[in-house]
Design an enzyme around this catalytic site. Structure first.
Site, PDB file in Angstrom:
ATOM      1  N   SER A   1     -21.663   0.340 -12.225  1.00 41.07           N
ATOM      2  CA  SER A   1     -22.317  -0.316 -11.086  1.00 41.07           C
ATOM      3  C   SER A   1     -21.303  -0.459  -9.957  1.00 41.07           C
ATOM      4  O   SER A   1     -20.155  -0.052 -10.094  1.00 41.07           O
ATOM      5  CB  SER A   1     -22.871  -1.663 -11.508  1.00 41.07           C
ATOM      6  OG  SER A   1     -23.929  -1.460 -12.414  1.00 41.07           O
ATOM      7  N   GLY A   2     -21.754  -1.037  -8.832  1.00 43.98           N
ATOM      8  CA  GLY A   2     -20.882  -1.149  -7.661  1.00 43.98           C
ATOM      9  C   GLY A   2     -21.180  -0.079  -6.640  1.00 43.98           C
ATOM     10  O   GLY A   2     -20.537  -0.015  -5.594  1.00 43.98           O
ATOM     11  N   HIS A   3     -22.168   0.800  -6.948  1.00 45.96           N
ATOM     12  CA  HIS A   3     -22.512   1.897  -6.038  1.00 45.96           C
ATOM     13  C   HIS A   3     -23.891   1.689  -5.423  1.00 45.96           C
ATOM     14  O   HIS A   3     -24.520   2.648  -4.982  1.00 45.96           O
ATOM     15  CB  HIS A   3     -22.491   3.228  -6.798  1.00 45.96           C
ATOM     16  CG  HIS A   3     -21.224   3.469  -7.529  1.00 45.96           C
ATOM     17  ND1 HIS A   3     -20.009   3.479  -6.899  1.00 45.96           N
ATOM     18  CD2 HIS A   3     -20.976   3.683  -8.851  1.00 45.96           C
ATOM     19  CE1 HIS A   3     -19.056   3.702  -7.800  1.00 45.96           C
ATOM     20  NE2 HIS A   3     -19.615   3.813  -8.984  1.00 45.96           N
TER      21      HIS A   3
ATOM     22  N   HIS B   1     -14.447   4.614  -6.713  1.00 52.92           N
ATOM     23  CA  HIS B   1     -14.079   3.512  -7.606  1.00 52.92           C
ATOM     24  C   HIS B   1     -12.813   2.821  -7.140  1.00 52.92           C
ATOM     25  O   HIS B   1     -12.073   2.267  -7.936  1.00 52.92           O
ATOM     26  CB  HIS B   1     -13.884   4.041  -9.030  1.00 52.92           C
ATOM     27  CG  HIS B   1     -15.114   4.687  -9.554  1.00 52.92           C
ATOM     28  ND1 HIS B   1     -15.272   6.047  -9.615  1.00 52.92           N
ATOM     29  CD2 HIS B   1     -16.261   4.148  -9.999  1.00 52.92           C
ATOM     30  CE1 HIS B   1     -16.464   6.319 -10.094  1.00 52.92           C
ATOM     31  NE2 HIS B   1     -17.092   5.189 -10.329  1.00 52.92           N
TER      32      HIS B   1
ATOM     33  N   ASP C   1     -22.477 -14.926  25.666  1.00 57.81           N
ATOM     34  CA  ASP C   1     -21.982 -13.885  24.769  1.00 57.81           C
ATOM     35  C   ASP C   1     -20.848 -13.070  25.374  1.00 57.81           C
ATOM     36  O   ASP C   1     -20.466 -12.037  24.827  1.00 57.81           O
ATOM     37  CB  ASP C   1     -23.130 -12.970  24.338  1.00 57.81           C
ATOM     38  CG  ASP C   1     -23.861 -12.386  25.533  1.00 57.81           C
ATOM     39  OD1 ASP C   1     -23.461 -12.701  26.672  1.00 57.81           O
ATOM     40  OD2 ASP C   1     -24.811 -11.629  25.344  1.00 57.81           O
ATOM     41  N   GLY C   2     -20.311 -13.531  26.486  1.00 57.91           N
ATOM     42  CA  GLY C   2     -19.070 -12.927  26.991  1.00 57.91           C
ATOM     43  C   GLY C   2     -19.222 -11.686  27.825  1.00 57.91           C
ATOM     44  O   GLY C   2     -18.230 -11.029  28.133  1.00 57.91           O
TER      45      GLY C   2
ATOM     46  N   THR D   1     -29.910 -10.948  30.589  1.00 57.49           N
ATOM     47  CA  THR D   1     -30.819 -11.814  31.316  1.00 57.49           C
ATOM     48  C   THR D   1     -30.642 -11.614  32.815  1.00 57.49           C
ATOM     49  O   THR D   1     -31.615 -11.534  33.567  1.00 57.49           O
ATOM     50  CB  THR D   1     -30.513 -13.289  30.969  1.00 57.49           C
ATOM     51  OG1 THR D   1     -30.541 -13.409  29.553  1.00 57.49           O
ATOM     52  CG2 THR D   1     -31.512 -14.234  31.578  1.00 57.49           C
TER      53      THR D   1
ATOM     54  N   PRO E   1     -21.648 -19.012  34.461  1.00 54.97           N
ATOM     55  CA  PRO E   1     -21.195 -17.750  35.045  1.00 54.97           C
ATOM     56  C   PRO E   1     -22.226 -17.117  35.978  1.00 54.97           C
ATOM     57  O   PRO E   1     -21.873 -16.568  37.030  1.00 54.97           O
ATOM     58  CB  PRO E   1     -20.926 -16.858  33.824  1.00 54.97           C
ATOM     59  CG  PRO E   1     -21.548 -17.532  32.654  1.00 54.97           C
ATOM     60  CD  PRO E   1     -21.646 -18.983  32.987  1.00 54.97           C
ATOM     61  N   GLY E   2     -23.499 -17.195  35.595  1.00 53.22           N
ATOM     62  CA  GLY E   2     -24.541 -16.596  36.437  1.00 53.22           C
ATOM     63  C   GLY E   2     -24.604 -17.271  37.803  1.00 53.22           C
ATOM     64  O   GLY E   2     -24.801 -16.615  38.834  1.00 53.22           O
TER      65      GLY E   2
HETATM   66  N1  ATP Z   1     -34.179 -18.624  32.552  1.00 52.31           N
HETATM   67  C1  ATP Z   1     -33.211 -18.357  33.403  1.00 52.31           C
HETATM   68  N2  ATP Z   1     -33.415 -18.430  34.730  1.00 52.31           N
HETATM   69  C2  ATP Z   1     -32.431 -18.148  35.608  1.00 52.31           C
HETATM   70  N3  ATP Z   1     -31.193 -17.749  35.235  1.00 52.31           N
HETATM   71  C3  ATP Z   1     -30.937 -17.644  33.922  1.00 52.31           C
HETATM   72  C4  ATP Z   1     -31.914 -17.949  32.942  1.00 52.31           C
HETATM   73  N4  ATP Z   1     -31.345 -17.756  31.713  1.00 52.31           N
HETATM   74  C5  ATP Z   1     -30.071 -17.357  31.935  1.00 52.31           C
HETATM   75  N5  ATP Z   1     -29.834 -17.292  33.248  1.00 52.31           N
HETATM   76  C6  ATP Z   1     -28.611 -16.887  33.923  1.00 52.31           C
HETATM   77  O1  ATP Z   1     -28.154 -15.691  33.329  1.00 52.31           O
HETATM   78  C7  ATP Z   1     -26.761 -15.780  33.116  1.00 52.31           C
HETATM   79  C8  ATP Z   1     -26.356 -14.925  31.942  1.00 52.31           C
HETATM   80  O2  ATP Z   1     -26.596 -13.589  32.266  1.00 52.31           O
HETATM   81  P1  ATP Z   1     -26.232 -12.430  31.208  1.00 52.31           P
HETATM   82  O3  ATP Z   1     -26.705 -11.155  31.765  1.00 52.31           O
HETATM   83  O4  ATP Z   1     -24.817 -12.554  30.772  1.00 52.31           O
HETATM   84  O5  ATP Z   1     -27.191 -12.894  30.046  1.00 52.31           O
HETATM   85  P2  ATP Z   1     -27.240 -12.478  28.520  1.00 52.31           P
HETATM   86  O6  ATP Z   1     -26.060 -11.660  28.106  1.00 52.31           O
HETATM   87  O7  ATP Z   1     -28.590 -11.903  28.246  1.00 52.31           O
HETATM   88  O8  ATP Z   1     -27.153 -13.869  27.817  1.00 52.31           O
HETATM   89  P3  ATP Z   1     -26.093 -15.041  27.953  1.00 52.31           P
HETATM   90  O9  ATP Z   1     -26.880 -16.142  28.625  1.00 52.31           O
HETATM   91  O10 ATP Z   1     -25.711 -15.390  26.577  1.00 52.31           O
HETATM   92  O11 ATP Z   1     -24.884 -14.582  28.702  1.00 52.31           O
HETATM   93  C9  ATP Z   1     -26.516 -17.253  32.878  1.00 52.31           C
HETATM   94  O12 ATP Z   1     -25.203 -17.594  33.233  1.00 52.31           O
HETATM   95  C10 ATP Z   1     -27.542 -17.928  33.772  1.00 52.31           C
HETATM   96  O13 ATP Z   1     -27.026 -18.144  35.080  1.00 52.31           O
END
Ligand code: ATP
Length: 594
Positions: A63-65, A226, A410-411, A455, A571-572
């Site tokens: 086993s292990g495969h 193995h 998520d960076g 987003t 950040p947005g």
């Molecule tokens: N419902 C919303 N209405 C307006 N702006 C939003 C909404 N949800 C998120 N944002 C904006 O979108 C930015 C994130 O954009 P990005 O493209 O990095 O999103 P993502 O990778 O899909 O998810 P995350 O929010 O984890 O970064 C946020 O910093 C915020 O300003």
């Protein structure tokens, strides 16, 4: 340094019996013999030895495969699988129990990977079964192509190519062929297939420490399944190079392990060794197919990508190549209920890609409309400098945006927005109709839609669509400051409508709403448009900074603690304030210069 591998297990000695229990709970077509812990046999629930009117195909080994071998039990493939302990051959009594349970008058074929323990245990069980009156044949599979022909009696190891032999034999048996014929098909298939693997890590046996044999940045080529050392340790290379090395070795004319020459048809199996994500396996496959076609002159008739014959949690994959003819393809394509044989891979490939369908109405714009004007008018010139400044501002802010987003999302916010900005700059040079503000805004939306995910990508797309619709409503060619203000208002309202966020939710709206409000107020108060734009951009910056103190109510930040949220702005919002501010400054500078 060696370390204890973390595992979700109970008693390490029970892993095989507990695996079998989970497997038969999962698949209603499978049963096990009631002989734990000595007898570990998985068999088809619809087969009873006394009455089974086809050749039984039995395989197994240590086993292990997983999913091998028990995951390939099912109509059209294996009739039973005999499971040994991890990396240990099953005992004779267990094999005999399996033979007795599924073998009828047509007899049984034992398919055995070439390891001394397996050969001996399956061999003795076969002899004992024959003495009990069963018809038994054995086919040994040794598909390893990594090592030069061995000098001793050990022969080549059995690897993932064995799964293809199981499938061919299972289909032949399901078609009602005699034992001699099924064995002949299996033997022929075993002679057509060659395998070689690459590992990035050493596997960890349940309850044991992980060996540190393979250092960081190293890969091992030509390993067994193995945990035994590979033929060569080398510096890790891009998968493209690794695939080339493996294909060359399998198809080497020097060893002549597989009877494959230019112009032949083949099937390809890319087999994960246990800890390799499907994404990496597919990348290996995507590299292997054109190499087989173009560099080795072979037609690739079928491709199997997945984890078939693993080595516990080893990172890496093996490649198997089998010479294909109509008979083999027919067997590989035949239906099976074996739960881990891949579905959807039978049949010939249509071309890999087809053109993107055009929208139903002819909505593509004329070349004249969609081209950069030879001469920019004043509005076109201002559009250009504002777009350029706005795009460059977010490109410069990329790393900070990513850093903030890595704390609260998520960076990738900076990378996403930067990708959009770079594309906007490129597309603007090529075809933005800058003298037409509405169409230019629309094209900015199209550029964003093409390259920006996340987003922010979709929200900016919505933003541009709404602004475009508002600007388009006017019949004048020069857009007034009031119309720009209405367009911004409509765009912001649209983000709020579709994204569901409002002021104070800690999003880009916390920059854009103050910007829109102040712009409207200042224009209504009769202030000159440039100054109103500048003042509204200051409001955007203040609004963006104030997000530090806001509890998130939208996006991924919602899941982040207050302490972390307080350490960074949204950040947005910062991105929105930054491009808006840069555009305002650029417009002011342009007016001042003229
Ligand atoms: N419902 C919303 N209405 C307006 N702006 C939003 C909404 N949800 C998120 N944002 C904006 O979108 C930015 C994130 O954009 P990005 O493209 O990095 O999103 P993502 O990778 O899909 O998810 P995350 O929010 O984890 O970064 C946020 O910093 C915020 O300003």
């Amino acid at each position: 340094m060696a370390c204890h591998g973390k595992k979700l297990l109970n008693n390490p000695s029970d892993v095989v019996t507990e695996f079998i229990e989970g497997l038969v709970e999962t698949y209603p077509a499978l049963q096990r013999l009631d002989g734990f812990p000595e007898v570990k046999v998985v068999l088809r629930a619809d087969v009873s030895g006394a009455t089974y009117d086809k050749v039984a195909v039995i395989s197994g080994g240590g086993s292990g495969h997983e999913p091998a071998h028990a995951g390939f039990v099912g109509e059209g493939m294996l009739t039973a699988a005999i499971c040994g302990d991890v990396f240990a051959s099953p005992q004779v009594d267990s094999i005999l129990a399996g033979i007795r349970a599924v073998t009828g008058p047509m007899g049984c074929l034992l398919i055995v990977k070439n390891y001394t323990g397996d050969r001996l245990n399956f061999g003795l069980a076969a002899e004992q079964a024959k003495s009990e009156g069963y018809k038994v044949e054995i086919v040994i599979v040794g598909d390893d192509c990594a090592l030069p022909p061995p000098r001793g009696i050990a022969g080549r190891r059995g690897l993932a190519g064995t799964i293809l032999v199981h499938k061919v034999a299972g289909a032949a048996a399901a078609a009602g062929l005699s034992l001699a014929e099924v064995a002949a098909e299996a033997k022929r298939a075993s002679e057509m297939v060659g395998t070689m693997g690459v590992a990035l890590s050493v596997c960890t046996l349940p309850g044991q420490v992980t060996s540190d044999r393979l250092g960081p940045g190293k890969m091992e080529l030509g390993l067994g399944i193995h945990g035994e050392p590979g033929a060569v340790v080398a510096d890790l290379q891009p998968v493209d190079v690794v695939v080339s090395l493996i294909l060359k070795q399998i198809l080497s004319l020097e060893t002549n392990y597989v009877p494959i020459t230019r112009g032949n048809r083949v099937v390809l199996m890319v087999n994960g060794l246990g800890a390799t994500p499907l994404m990496e396996l597919m990348i290996a496959t995507g590299n292997a197919v054109p190499k087989l076609q173009l560099e080795h002159g072979l037609a690739v008739d079928r491709v199997y990508t997945g984890s078939f014959m693993t080595s516990l949690d080893m990172a890496g994959f093996s490649i198997s190549i089998m010479k294909a003819d109509q008979a083999i393809l027919h067997c590989l394509d035949a239906a099976t209920k074996a739960p881990h044989w891949p579905v959807g891979v039978d049949g010939n490939h249509p071309p890999a890609k087809i053109p993107i369908p055009m929208p139903p109405s002819h909505s593509t714009k004329s070349e004249e409309l969609l081209s950069r004007p030879l001469q920019l008018n004043q509005q076109g010139h201002i559009m250009e400098v504002a777009i350029e400044a706005a795009a460059n501002a977010v490109i410069n802010l990329r790393d900070s945006l990513n850093e903030w987003d890595s704390k609260v999302g998520d960076g990738d916010c900076g990378s996403t927005i930067c990708r959009g900005a770079i594309t906007i700059l490129e597309d603007m040079k090529k075809y933005y109709p800058l003298n037409d503000a509405a169409e230019t805004v629309n094209e900015i939306g199209s550029s964003i839609r093409r390259v920006m995910g996340g987003t922010s990508g979709i929200l900016y797309n919505i933003f541009c669509k709404a602004a475009y619709a508002q600007l388009k409503a006017s019949t004048q060619s020069v857009v007034t400051s009031k119309q720009w203000c209405e367009a911004l208002d409509a765009a912001v309202a649209s983000i709020s409508k579709y994204g569901g966020a409002s002021a104070g939710y800690r999003t880009m709206l916390d920059a854009l709403i103050p910007a829109s409000t102040v712009l409207q107020e200042r224009l209504n108060a009769g202030i000159d448009p440039c100054t109103a734009f500048l003042l509204s951009s200051e409001a955007a910056l203040t609004g963006a900074e104030s997000t530090r103190h806001m509890q998130a109510q939208a996006g991924r930040s919602t899941y982040v603690s207050r302490e972390i949220l307080e350490s960074v702005p949204d950040p947005g919002a910062m991105a929105a304030a930054s491009w808006y501010r840069a555009a305002a400054l650029a417009v002011k500078d342009t007016y001042q210069a003229s």
